[in-house]
Design an enzyme around this catalytic site. Sequence first.
Site, PDB file in Angstrom:
ATOM      1  N   HIS A   1       4.575   8.577  21.841  1.00 17.93           N
ATOM      2  CA  HIS A   1       4.876   9.906  22.373  1.00 17.93           C
ATOM      3  C   HIS A   1       3.891  10.257  23.483  1.00 17.93           C
ATOM      4  O   HIS A   1       2.892   9.565  23.683  1.00 17.93           O
ATOM      5  CB  HIS A   1       4.797  10.973  21.274  1.00 17.93           C
ATOM      6  CG  HIS A   1       5.959  10.972  20.339  1.00 17.93           C
ATOM      7  ND1 HIS A   1       6.029  10.141  19.242  1.00 17.93           N
ATOM      8  CD2 HIS A   1       7.112  11.703  20.328  1.00 17.93           C
ATOM      9  CE1 HIS A   1       7.165  10.355  18.593  1.00 17.93           C
ATOM     10  NE2 HIS A   1       7.836  11.298  19.235  1.00 17.93           N
TER      11      HIS A   1
ATOM     12  N   LYS B   1       1.197  15.440  22.330  1.00 20.96           N
ATOM     13  CA  LYS B   1       1.665  15.555  20.947  1.00 20.96           C
ATOM     14  C   LYS B   1       0.471  15.472  20.012  1.00 20.96           C
ATOM     15  O   LYS B   1      -0.308  14.514  20.056  1.00 20.96           O
ATOM     16  CB  LYS B   1       2.682  14.460  20.620  1.00 20.96           C
ATOM     17  CG  LYS B   1       3.286  14.603  19.219  1.00 20.96           C
ATOM     18  CD  LYS B   1       4.446  13.653  19.015  1.00 20.96           C
ATOM     19  CE  LYS B   1       5.030  13.750  17.608  1.00 20.96           C
ATOM     20  NZ  LYS B   1       5.553  15.113  17.313  1.00 20.96           N
TER      21      LYS B   1
END
Length: 223
Positions: A124, A128
Amino acid sequence: MTGIFINGLSGKMGTSLLNRSNLDNNIFICKDIDDKEVEVVIDFSHPSSTIETLDAIKDTNLSIIIGTTGFDDDQISYIKESSKYRSILFAYNLSKGISILKDSIKGFVESNSNNLSCRIEETHHTQKIDSPSGTAIALKDLVEFSDSKNLIKEIKIDSKRVGNIFGIHKVIFFSELEKIKFSHEAISRNIYSDGAIDATHWIKDQKNGMYSFENFFNSEDLL
C-alpha cells in the site's frame, strides 16, 4: 433516494466518495449527521473518529458502513455492541474484486489435498498507517478457516509501504511441485467508494446486526 452522511469527507476517500456519489441519481449528500434526511453514514476516517461517530448516532437507528481499518479489540467490541441497535456493514475492503478473490481462494483451499505453505503479500501507499492491512489479515483468517483438513502448514504475511499504491494483495501457495498465486490490485481508490455507495441502498433495509461486504455482494438484491 437515500440520504448519506460521509464521515471523513475532507480526506482522500471522502473526496472520492463525494465524486462517485454524484454519479448515483438515487443518493444525495447530507452535510450534517443530525440532518433528518440522513439514512446511512459512510465512515472512512480513523478508528477514534469512527467510535465518536457511533456515539453521535447512538440514539438513532441510522445504518452505517465502516471502511476504516486499524481498530483495536475494544473498539471492535464497541462496534459489535452498536450493531444491536442498527445495521452495520463493517469491511476492511469494499472492492467487489476482493470478494471474488476470496471466493476463489476459499474454493481452492477447501478442495486442496496437498501439504502447502502460504504467503500473503500486501503493498500500500506510504500514508497507510495499519500494517499488515485489514484485508491481508482477513485473507489469512479465510485461509485458516477454509483449511478444515489442516494441510496449510504455514501462513506468513509480508507488508510493504511504497509510493502511492492503492492496494495490491497476493496470496501464494507453495508445494514441492508448484506455486499457485491469487492476486488483486486496486488501480484507483474509487473502487472502494463504488462498493460503499452500491451497498448503501442495501444496508439501510437490513435488520440490526453486523454484515460483511460479502453478505451484500452475495445477496439476492445484487443478482
